[in-house]
Design an enzyme around this catalytic site. Structure first.
Site, PDB file in Angstrom:
ATOM      1  N   LYS A  17     -36.668  11.815 -35.135  1.00  0.00           N
ATOM      2  CA  LYS A  17     -37.187  12.927 -34.316  1.00  0.00           C
ATOM      3  C   LYS A  17     -38.364  13.626 -35.009  1.00  0.00           C
ATOM      4  O   LYS A  17     -39.376  13.886 -34.382  1.00  0.00           O
ATOM      5  CB  LYS A  17     -36.075  13.964 -34.061  1.00  0.00           C
ATOM      6  CG  LYS A  17     -34.860  13.424 -33.337  1.00  0.00           C
ATOM      7  CD  LYS A  17     -33.888  14.529 -32.959  1.00  0.00           C
ATOM      8  CE  LYS A  17     -33.221  15.194 -34.159  1.00  0.00           C
ATOM      9  NZ  LYS A  17     -32.283  14.315 -34.883  1.00  0.00           N
ATOM     10  N   ARG A  92     -28.573  22.098 -29.716  1.00  0.00           N
ATOM     11  CA  ARG A  92     -27.645  21.193 -30.357  1.00  0.00           C
ATOM     12  C   ARG A  92     -26.224  21.403 -29.862  1.00  0.00           C
ATOM     13  O   ARG A  92     -25.305  20.714 -30.293  1.00  0.00           O
ATOM     14  CB  ARG A  92     -27.657  21.507 -31.837  1.00  0.00           C
ATOM     15  CG  ARG A  92     -27.894  20.349 -32.734  1.00  0.00           C
ATOM     16  CD  ARG A  92     -28.236  20.989 -34.054  1.00  0.00           C
ATOM     17  NE  ARG A  92     -28.101  20.125 -35.151  1.00  0.00           N
ATOM     18  CZ  ARG A  92     -29.136  19.698 -35.870  1.00  0.00           C
ATOM     19  NH1 ARG A  92     -30.365  19.987 -35.533  1.00  0.00           N
ATOM     20  NH2 ARG A  92     -28.923  18.968 -36.921  1.00  0.00           N
ATOM     21  N   ARG A 129     -33.577   8.334 -47.305  1.00  0.00           N
ATOM     22  CA  ARG A 129     -34.699   9.241 -47.048  1.00  0.00           C
ATOM     23  C   ARG A 129     -34.982  10.170 -48.228  1.00  0.00           C
ATOM     24  O   ARG A 129     -34.073  10.690 -48.864  1.00  0.00           O
ATOM     25  CB  ARG A 129     -34.357  10.087 -45.812  1.00  0.00           C
ATOM     26  CG  ARG A 129     -35.395  11.135 -45.482  1.00  0.00           C
ATOM     27  CD  ARG A 129     -35.185  11.705 -44.118  1.00  0.00           C
ATOM     28  NE  ARG A 129     -34.083  12.652 -44.050  1.00  0.00           N
ATOM     29  CZ  ARG A 129     -33.752  13.337 -42.953  1.00  0.00           C
ATOM     30  NH1 ARG A 129     -34.417  13.130 -41.832  1.00  0.00           N
ATOM     31  NH2 ARG A 129     -32.755  14.182 -42.972  1.00  0.00           N
ATOM     32  N   ARG A 161     -32.800  15.408 -49.844  1.00  0.00           N
ATOM     33  CA  ARG A 161     -32.214  16.626 -49.276  1.00  0.00           C
ATOM     34  C   ARG A 161     -30.739  16.713 -49.637  1.00  0.00           C
ATOM     35  O   ARG A 161     -30.039  15.700 -49.651  1.00  0.00           O
ATOM     36  CB  ARG A 161     -32.360  16.596 -47.747  1.00  0.00           C
ATOM     37  CG  ARG A 161     -33.533  17.395 -47.244  1.00  0.00           C
ATOM     38  CD  ARG A 161     -33.816  17.168 -45.784  1.00  0.00           C
ATOM     39  NE  ARG A 161     -32.683  17.388 -44.898  1.00  0.00           N
ATOM     40  CZ  ARG A 161     -32.769  17.351 -43.566  1.00  0.00           C
ATOM     41  NH1 ARG A 161     -33.926  17.101 -42.989  1.00  0.00           N
ATOM     42  NH2 ARG A 161     -31.714  17.552 -42.823  1.00  0.00           N
ATOM     43  N   ARG A 172     -22.570  15.613 -40.514  1.00  0.00           N
ATOM     44  CA  ARG A 172     -23.631  15.855 -39.529  1.00  0.00           C
ATOM     45  C   ARG A 172     -23.501  14.899 -38.361  1.00  0.00           C
ATOM     46  O   ARG A 172     -23.688  15.293 -37.210  1.00  0.00           O
ATOM     47  CB  ARG A 172     -25.003  15.703 -40.199  1.00  0.00           C
ATOM     48  CG  ARG A 172     -25.341  16.870 -41.090  1.00  0.00           C
ATOM     49  CD  ARG A 172     -26.285  16.468 -42.207  1.00  0.00           C
ATOM     50  NE  ARG A 172     -27.609  16.114 -41.751  1.00  0.00           N
ATOM     51  CZ  ARG A 172     -28.407  15.258 -42.400  1.00  0.00           C
ATOM     52  NH1 ARG A 172     -27.993  14.665 -43.509  1.00  0.00           N
ATOM     53  NH2 ARG A 172     -29.609  15.012 -41.938  1.00  0.00           N
TER      54      ARG A 172
HETATM   55  P1  ADP Z   1     -30.664  16.882 -39.239  1.00  0.00           P
HETATM   56  O1  ADP Z   1     -30.816  16.834 -37.744  1.00  0.00           O
HETATM   57  O2  ADP Z   1     -31.176  15.675 -39.914  1.00  0.00           O
HETATM   58  O3  ADP Z   1     -29.296  17.287 -39.706  1.00  0.00           O
HETATM   59  P2  ADP Z   1     -32.200  19.312 -39.212  1.00  0.00           P
HETATM   60  O4  ADP Z   1     -33.359  19.550 -40.078  1.00  0.00           O
HETATM   61  O5  ADP Z   1     -32.436  19.264 -37.741  1.00  0.00           O
HETATM   62  O6  ADP Z   1     -31.603  17.990 -39.781  1.00  0.00           O
HETATM   63  O7  ADP Z   1     -31.059  20.415 -39.460  1.00  0.00           O
HETATM   64  C1  ADP Z   1     -30.576  20.666 -40.741  1.00  0.00           C
HETATM   65  C2  ADP Z   1     -29.410  21.633 -40.664  1.00  0.00           C
HETATM   66  O8  ADP Z   1     -29.871  22.885 -40.131  1.00  0.00           O
HETATM   67  C3  ADP Z   1     -28.254  21.244 -39.756  1.00  0.00           C
HETATM   68  O9  ADP Z   1     -27.335  20.372 -40.386  1.00  0.00           O
HETATM   69  C4  ADP Z   1     -27.635  22.619 -39.453  1.00  0.00           C
HETATM   70  O10 ADP Z   1     -26.906  23.123 -40.553  1.00  0.00           O
HETATM   71  C5  ADP Z   1     -28.864  23.493 -39.313  1.00  0.00           C
HETATM   72  N1  ADP Z   1     -29.357  23.525 -37.928  1.00  0.00           N
HETATM   73  C6  ADP Z   1     -30.570  23.079 -37.501  1.00  0.00           C
HETATM   74  N2  ADP Z   1     -30.703  23.251 -36.177  1.00  0.00           N
HETATM   75  C7  ADP Z   1     -29.542  23.805 -35.747  1.00  0.00           C
HETATM   76  C8  ADP Z   1     -29.042  24.216 -34.472  1.00  0.00           C
HETATM   77  N3  ADP Z   1     -29.789  24.081 -33.367  1.00  0.00           N
HETATM   78  N4  ADP Z   1     -27.799  24.734 -34.401  1.00  0.00           N
HETATM   79  C9  ADP Z   1     -27.046  24.885 -35.500  1.00  0.00           C
HETATM   80  N5  ADP Z   1     -27.441  24.510 -36.725  1.00  0.00           N
HETATM   81  C10 ADP Z   1     -28.674  23.981 -36.863  1.00  0.00           C
END
Ligand code: ADP
Length: 219
Positions: A17, A92, A129, A161, A172
Protein backbone atom coordinates in the site's frame (compact mmCIF):
# COMPACT_ATOMS: atom_id res chain seq x y z
CA UNK A 1 -9.65 16.20 -12.33
CA UNK A 2 -12.87 16.11 -10.31
CA UNK A 3 -12.64 17.65 -6.88
CA UNK A 4 -12.24 15.36 -3.91
CA UNK A 5 -10.62 12.32 -5.42
CA UNK A 6 -10.62 10.44 -2.15
CA UNK A 7 -9.30 6.93 -2.63
CA UNK A 8 -8.87 4.19 -0.06
CA UNK A 9 -6.13 1.64 -0.50
CA UNK A 10 -7.01 -1.44 1.54
CA UNK A 11 -4.99 -4.59 1.91
CA UNK A 12 -3.00 -6.62 4.37
CA UNK A 13 0.15 -5.33 5.94
CA UNK A 14 2.88 -5.99 3.37
CA UNK A 15 0.48 -5.77 0.41
CA UNK A 16 2.41 -2.79 -0.96
CA UNK A 17 0.00 0.00 0.00
CA UNK A 18 2.71 2.48 0.99
CA UNK A 19 4.72 1.93 -2.20
CA UNK A 20 1.67 2.39 -4.41
CA UNK A 21 0.36 5.39 -2.48
CA UNK A 22 3.67 7.24 -2.93
CA UNK A 23 3.47 6.75 -6.69
CA UNK A 24 -0.24 7.57 -6.98
CA UNK A 25 0.17 10.63 -4.79
CA UNK A 26 2.68 12.06 -7.28
CA UNK A 27 0.68 11.01 -10.32
CA UNK A 28 -2.61 12.56 -9.16
CA UNK A 29 -1.15 15.36 -7.00
CA UNK A 30 -3.11 14.38 -3.91
CA UNK A 31 -1.52 13.75 -0.50
CA UNK A 32 -0.69 10.28 0.78
CA UNK A 33 -2.36 10.08 4.17
CA UNK A 34 -1.01 7.16 6.20
CA UNK A 35 -2.18 6.93 9.80
CA UNK A 36 0.79 4.64 10.52
CA UNK A 37 3.21 7.31 9.23
CA UNK A 38 1.46 10.02 11.26
CA UNK A 39 1.69 7.90 14.42
CA UNK A 40 5.33 6.93 13.81
CA UNK A 41 6.24 10.60 13.20
CA UNK A 42 4.64 11.46 16.55
CA UNK A 43 6.68 8.72 18.23
CA UNK A 44 9.91 9.94 16.59
CA UNK A 45 9.16 13.51 17.67
CA UNK A 46 8.41 12.26 21.20
CA UNK A 47 5.13 14.19 21.42
CA UNK A 48 2.47 13.38 24.02
CA UNK A 49 0.54 11.52 21.30
CA UNK A 50 3.67 9.58 20.35
CA UNK A 51 4.37 8.56 23.94
CA UNK A 52 0.78 7.41 24.38
CA UNK A 53 0.81 5.07 21.36
CA UNK A 54 4.40 3.80 21.14
CA UNK A 55 3.89 0.53 22.99
CA UNK A 56 0.67 -0.21 21.08
CA UNK A 57 2.45 0.14 17.73
CA UNK A 58 5.39 -1.99 18.87
CA UNK A 59 3.03 -4.79 19.85
CA UNK A 60 1.20 -4.74 16.53
CA UNK A 61 -2.21 -3.98 18.07
CA UNK A 62 -4.51 -1.21 16.82
CA UNK A 63 -4.75 2.14 18.54
CA UNK A 64 -8.22 3.31 19.52
CA UNK A 65 -10.78 4.28 16.89
CA UNK A 66 -11.39 7.64 18.60
CA UNK A 67 -7.74 8.58 18.41
CA UNK A 68 -7.22 7.80 14.71
CA UNK A 69 -10.59 9.27 13.73
CA UNK A 70 -9.53 12.54 15.36
CA UNK A 71 -6.20 12.43 13.49
CA UNK A 72 -8.01 11.98 10.18
CA UNK A 73 -10.50 14.76 10.93
CA UNK A 74 -7.58 17.09 11.59
CA UNK A 75 -5.76 15.94 8.47
CA UNK A 76 -8.75 16.67 6.23
CA UNK A 77 -8.83 20.24 7.59
CA UNK A 78 -5.45 20.91 5.99
CA UNK A 79 -5.41 22.77 2.69
CA UNK A 80 -3.58 20.11 0.67
CA UNK A 81 -6.36 17.57 1.30
CA UNK A 82 -9.18 19.68 -0.10
CA UNK A 83 -9.02 18.07 -3.56
CA UNK A 84 -8.72 14.56 -2.20
CA UNK A 85 -6.36 12.16 -0.52
CA UNK A 86 -5.04 8.64 -0.78
CA UNK A 87 -5.90 6.88 2.43
CA UNK A 88 -3.45 4.19 3.54
CA UNK A 89 -4.08 2.36 6.81
CA UNK A 90 -7.38 4.15 7.43
CA UNK A 91 -10.14 3.08 7.80
CA UNK A 92 -9.23 -0.16 9.48
CA UNK A 93 -12.41 -0.96 11.36
CA UNK A 94 -16.10 -0.61 10.52
CA UNK A 95 -16.38 2.17 13.14
CA UNK A 96 -13.62 4.09 11.35
CA UNK A 97 -15.29 3.55 7.94
CA UNK A 98 -18.57 4.89 9.32
CA UNK A 99 -16.79 7.90 10.82
CA UNK A 100 -15.14 8.58 7.47
CA UNK A 101 -18.50 8.48 5.72
CA UNK A 102 -19.83 10.99 8.24
CA UNK A 103 -16.83 13.21 7.64
CA UNK A 104 -16.77 13.16 3.82
CA UNK A 105 -20.41 12.45 3.03
CA UNK A 106 -21.84 9.34 1.37
CA UNK A 107 -20.26 10.09 -2.02
CA UNK A 108 -17.03 11.44 -0.56
CA UNK A 109 -15.13 8.21 -1.20
CA UNK A 110 -14.69 7.58 -4.92
CA UNK A 111 -12.99 4.19 -4.91
CA UNK A 112 -11.62 1.52 -2.62
CA UNK A 113 -8.80 -0.61 -4.00
CA UNK A 114 -8.15 -3.91 -2.24
CA UNK A 115 -4.52 -4.78 -2.87
CA UNK A 116 -4.78 -8.52 -2.51
CA UNK A 117 -1.85 -10.75 -1.48
CA UNK A 118 -1.75 -14.15 0.22
CA UNK A 119 -0.90 -14.12 3.95
CA UNK A 120 2.33 -16.10 3.42
CA UNK A 121 3.63 -13.51 0.96
CA UNK A 122 2.66 -10.65 3.28
CA UNK A 123 4.52 -12.32 6.17
CA UNK A 124 7.59 -12.89 4.04
CA UNK A 125 7.65 -9.30 2.75
CA UNK A 126 7.23 -7.82 6.23
CA UNK A 127 10.04 -9.87 7.77
CA UNK A 128 12.42 -8.86 4.96
CA UNK A 129 11.41 -5.18 4.99
CA UNK A 130 13.75 -2.44 6.15
CA UNK A 131 12.80 1.24 6.20
CA UNK A 132 14.54 4.59 6.30
CA UNK A 133 13.60 6.38 9.49
CA UNK A 134 14.00 9.77 7.81
CA UNK A 135 12.35 9.56 4.39
CA UNK A 136 10.41 6.30 4.66
CA UNK A 137 12.13 4.63 1.69
CA UNK A 138 11.59 0.90 1.72
CA UNK A 139 14.34 -1.69 1.23
CA UNK A 140 14.71 -5.45 1.60
CA UNK A 141 17.20 -7.04 3.96
CA UNK A 142 19.63 -7.91 1.16
CA UNK A 143 19.85 -4.34 -0.20
CA UNK A 144 23.13 -2.54 0.40
CA UNK A 145 21.23 0.19 2.28
CA UNK A 146 19.84 -2.41 4.69
CA UNK A 147 23.24 -4.00 5.22
CA UNK A 148 25.05 -0.68 5.72
CA UNK A 149 22.14 0.84 7.65
CA UNK A 150 22.28 4.06 5.57
CA UNK A 151 19.65 5.30 3.14
CA UNK A 152 21.06 6.07 -0.34
CA UNK A 153 18.34 8.68 -0.93
CA UNK A 154 18.70 10.83 2.19
CA UNK A 155 21.49 9.40 4.37
CA UNK A 156 18.98 8.52 7.12
CA UNK A 157 19.17 5.38 9.28
CA UNK A 158 17.73 2.24 7.70
CA UNK A 159 16.16 0.03 10.35
CA UNK A 160 13.83 -2.92 10.85
CA UNK A 161 10.53 -1.60 12.20
CA UNK A 162 9.82 -2.84 15.73
CA UNK A 163 6.56 -4.34 14.46
CA UNK A 164 8.26 -6.19 11.58
CA UNK A 165 9.33 -9.05 13.88
CA UNK A 166 7.47 -12.41 13.98
CA UNK A 167 5.12 -11.82 16.95
CA UNK A 168 3.90 -8.34 15.98
CA UNK A 169 3.60 -9.46 12.34
CA UNK A 170 1.29 -12.28 13.45
CA UNK A 171 -0.70 -9.86 15.64
CA UNK A 172 -1.12 -7.37 12.81
CA UNK A 173 -2.24 -9.95 10.28
CA UNK A 174 -4.72 -11.36 12.80
CA UNK A 175 -6.01 -7.85 13.46
CA UNK A 176 -6.38 -7.40 9.70
CA UNK A 177 -8.52 -10.55 9.35
CA UNK A 178 -10.62 -9.72 12.41
CA UNK A 179 -11.09 -5.95 12.15
CA UNK A 180 -10.23 -4.83 8.63
CA UNK A 181 -11.31 -7.65 6.28
CA UNK A 182 -15.01 -6.87 7.04
CA UNK A 183 -14.46 -3.54 5.27
CA UNK A 184 -14.30 -5.39 1.96
CA UNK A 185 -18.00 -6.22 2.19
CA UNK A 186 -18.73 -2.71 3.49
CA UNK A 187 -17.24 -1.05 0.37
CA UNK A 188 -18.46 -3.77 -1.97
CA UNK A 189 -22.02 -3.05 -0.86
CA UNK A 190 -21.46 0.60 -1.85
CA UNK A 191 -20.16 -0.36 -5.30
CA UNK A 192 -16.76 1.11 -4.49
CA UNK A 193 -14.56 -1.98 -4.15
CA UNK A 194 -12.12 -3.14 -6.83
CA UNK A 195 -9.68 -5.97 -6.11
CA UNK A 196 -6.19 -5.62 -7.61
CA UNK A 197 -3.66 -8.46 -7.51
CA UNK A 198 -0.79 -7.28 -5.29
CA UNK A 199 1.33 -10.30 -6.19
CA UNK A 200 2.92 -8.72 -9.27
CA UNK A 201 5.69 -6.20 -9.82
CA UNK A 202 5.19 -2.74 -8.28
CA UNK A 203 5.03 -1.22 -11.79
CA UNK A 204 2.33 -3.67 -12.89
CA UNK A 205 0.30 -2.94 -9.74
CA UNK A 206 0.55 0.81 -10.44
CA UNK A 207 -0.64 0.32 -14.02
CA UNK A 208 -3.56 -1.82 -12.81
CA UNK A 209 -4.67 0.79 -10.27
CA UNK A 210 -4.30 3.65 -12.73
CA UNK A 211 -6.44 1.85 -15.27
CA UNK A 212 -9.19 1.34 -12.68
CA UNK A 213 -9.06 5.07 -11.86
CA UNK A 214 -9.27 5.94 -15.51
CA UNK A 215 -12.01 3.41 -16.41
CA UNK A 216 -14.11 4.79 -13.57
CA UNK A 217 -13.60 8.29 -14.99
CA UNK A 218 -12.04 9.53 -11.79
CA UNK A 219 -9.02 11.18 -13.41
P1 ADP B 1 0.94 -1.83 8.84
O1 ADP B 1 -0.32 -1.67 8.04
O2 ADP B 1 2.05 -2.41 8.06
O3 ADP B 1 0.75 -2.49 10.18
P2 ADP B 1 0.84 0.99 9.38
O4 ADP B 1 1.98 1.90 9.18
O5 ADP B 1 -0.37 1.21 8.54
O6 ADP B 1 1.48 -0.42 9.18
O7 ADP B 1 0.35 1.01 10.91
C1 ADP B 1 1.25 0.79 11.95
C2 ADP B 1 0.50 0.71 13.26
O8 ADP B 1 -0.14 1.98 13.51
C3 ADP B 1 -0.64 -0.30 13.34
O9 ADP B 1 -0.18 -1.60 13.67
C4 ADP B 1 -1.50 0.31 14.46
O10 ADP B 1 -0.92 0.12 15.74
C5 ADP B 1 -1.40 1.79 14.17
N1 ADP B 1 -2.46 2.23 13.25
C6 ADP B 1 -2.28 2.76 12.01
N2 ADP B 1 -3.46 3.06 11.44
C7 ADP B 1 -4.41 2.70 12.33
C8 ADP B 1 -5.84 2.74 12.33
N3 ADP B 1 -6.52 3.22 11.28
N4 ADP B 1 -6.50 2.29 13.42
C9 ADP B 1 -5.84 1.82 14.49
N5 ADP B 1 -4.50 1.73 14.55
C10 ADP B 1 -3.78 2.17 13.50
Amino acid sequence: MPKRLNLIILGKQGAGKGTQCKRLSERYAIPHVSTGDILRAAIQADTALGRSVASVLDSGALVSDDLVIKLIEDRFQQSDAQDGALLDGFPRTIAQAEALEDLLGEDGIKLCIDLDVPTELATQRLSMRRVCQECGSIYVETDVEAISGTCSKCGGDVIQRADDYPDPIRQRLEAYERDTAPLLAFYESRGLLVVVNGNQSPDDVTVAIQSVISIRGLA
